[in-house]
Design a protein around this motif. Structure first.
Motif, PDB file in Angstrom:
ATOM      1  N   PHE A 139       0.333   4.165   1.008  1.00  0.00           N
ATOM      2  CA  PHE A 139       0.102   5.036   2.156  1.00  0.00           C
ATOM      3  C   PHE A 139       0.656   4.451   3.455  1.00  0.00           C
ATOM      4  O   PHE A 139       1.114   5.181   4.321  1.00  0.00           O
ATOM      5  CB  PHE A 139      -1.394   5.323   2.314  1.00  0.00           C
ATOM      6  CG  PHE A 139      -1.980   5.969   1.097  1.00  0.00           C
ATOM      7  CD1 PHE A 139      -1.665   7.283   0.785  1.00  0.00           C
ATOM      8  CD2 PHE A 139      -2.811   5.262   0.250  1.00  0.00           C
ATOM      9  CE1 PHE A 139      -2.197   7.885  -0.345  1.00  0.00           C
ATOM     10  CE2 PHE A 139      -3.344   5.858  -0.876  1.00  0.00           C
ATOM     11  CZ  PHE A 139      -3.031   7.174  -1.185  1.00  0.00           C
ATOM     12  N   LEU A 140       0.604   3.151   3.610  1.00  0.00           N
ATOM     13  CA  LEU A 140       1.100   2.509   4.827  1.00  0.00           C
ATOM     14  C   LEU A 140       1.707   1.162   4.443  1.00  0.00           C
ATOM     15  O   LEU A 140       1.005   0.161   4.307  1.00  0.00           O
ATOM     16  CB  LEU A 140      -0.041   2.324   5.834  1.00  0.00           C
ATOM     17  CG  LEU A 140       0.357   1.755   7.190  1.00  0.00           C
ATOM     18  CD1 LEU A 140       1.270   2.730   7.926  1.00  0.00           C
ATOM     19  CD2 LEU A 140      -0.882   1.460   8.017  1.00  0.00           C
ATOM     20  N   LYS A 141       3.017   1.152   4.273  1.00  0.00           N
ATOM     21  CA  LYS A 141       3.687  -0.076   3.838  1.00  0.00           C
ATOM     22  C   LYS A 141       3.876  -1.063   4.974  1.00  0.00           C
ATOM     23  O   LYS A 141       3.870  -2.263   4.774  1.00  0.00           O
ATOM     24  CB  LYS A 141       5.021   0.264   3.204  1.00  0.00           C
ATOM     25  CG  LYS A 141       4.873   1.082   1.952  1.00  0.00           C
ATOM     26  CD  LYS A 141       5.828   0.614   0.907  1.00  0.00           C
ATOM     27  CE  LYS A 141       5.672   1.452  -0.326  1.00  0.00           C
ATOM     28  NZ  LYS A 141       5.087   0.744  -1.412  1.00  0.00           N
ATOM     29  N   ASN A 146       0.849  -1.181   0.000  1.00  0.00           N
ATOM     30  CA  ASN A 146       0.000   0.000   0.000  1.00  0.00           C
ATOM     31  C   ASN A 146       0.892   1.241   0.000  1.00  0.00           C
ATOM     32  O   ASN A 146       1.774   1.358   0.841  1.00  0.00           O
ATOM     33  CB  ASN A 146      -0.884  -0.017   1.247  1.00  0.00           C
ATOM     34  CG  ASN A 146      -1.881   1.116   1.283  1.00  0.00           C
ATOM     35  OD1 ASN A 146      -1.742   2.102   0.577  1.00  0.00           O
ATOM     36  ND2 ASN A 146      -2.884   0.963   2.134  1.00  0.00           N
TER      37      ASN A 146
END
Length: 111
Positions: A81-83, A79
């Motif tokens: 946005f938030l790995k 993702n």
């Protein structure tokens, strides 16, 4: 008749008297041709050797395992946005190599 032969032999030939129909041929030394061939062969081999060693180095780097384990962790998502759900500030960095919360991805578990 003797006087005429002596004057003909003693007179230098001027450029207007020379025969320009026959081309002049200069002999080429075969050893120089072989030397040029050997030099070009050596240069070609050196260039090919440098290229092949650079290719092998790059290929080995690609086949080596990636030192950052985030891609193999169960908390990693692709993702943008938030790995990483646990450490989002160090994900995919050199600090993530020694991550204390690393847990290898086991795949989907069946119920």
């Amino acid at each position: 008749m003797n006087d005429i032969q002596q004057t003909i032999e003693s007179e230098p030939i001027t450029s207007s008297q020379q025969d320009h129909s026959a081309p002049s041929v200069t002999a080429v030394n075969p050893a120089s041709g072989v030397a040029v061939l050997l030099c070009s062969l050596v240069v070609t081999l050196v260039v090919c050797s440098k290229r092949s060693s650079a290719f092998r180095t790059r290929w080995k780097e690609r086949l080596a395992p990636h030192p950052i384990p985030c891609y193999r962790c169960q908390f990693f998502s692709n993702n943008p946005f938030l790995k990483c759900a646990v450490h989002p500030n160090v994900v995919l960095s050199q600090q993530a190599v020694d991550c204390s919360d690393y847990c290898p991805y086991q795949g989907y578990k069946r119920k």
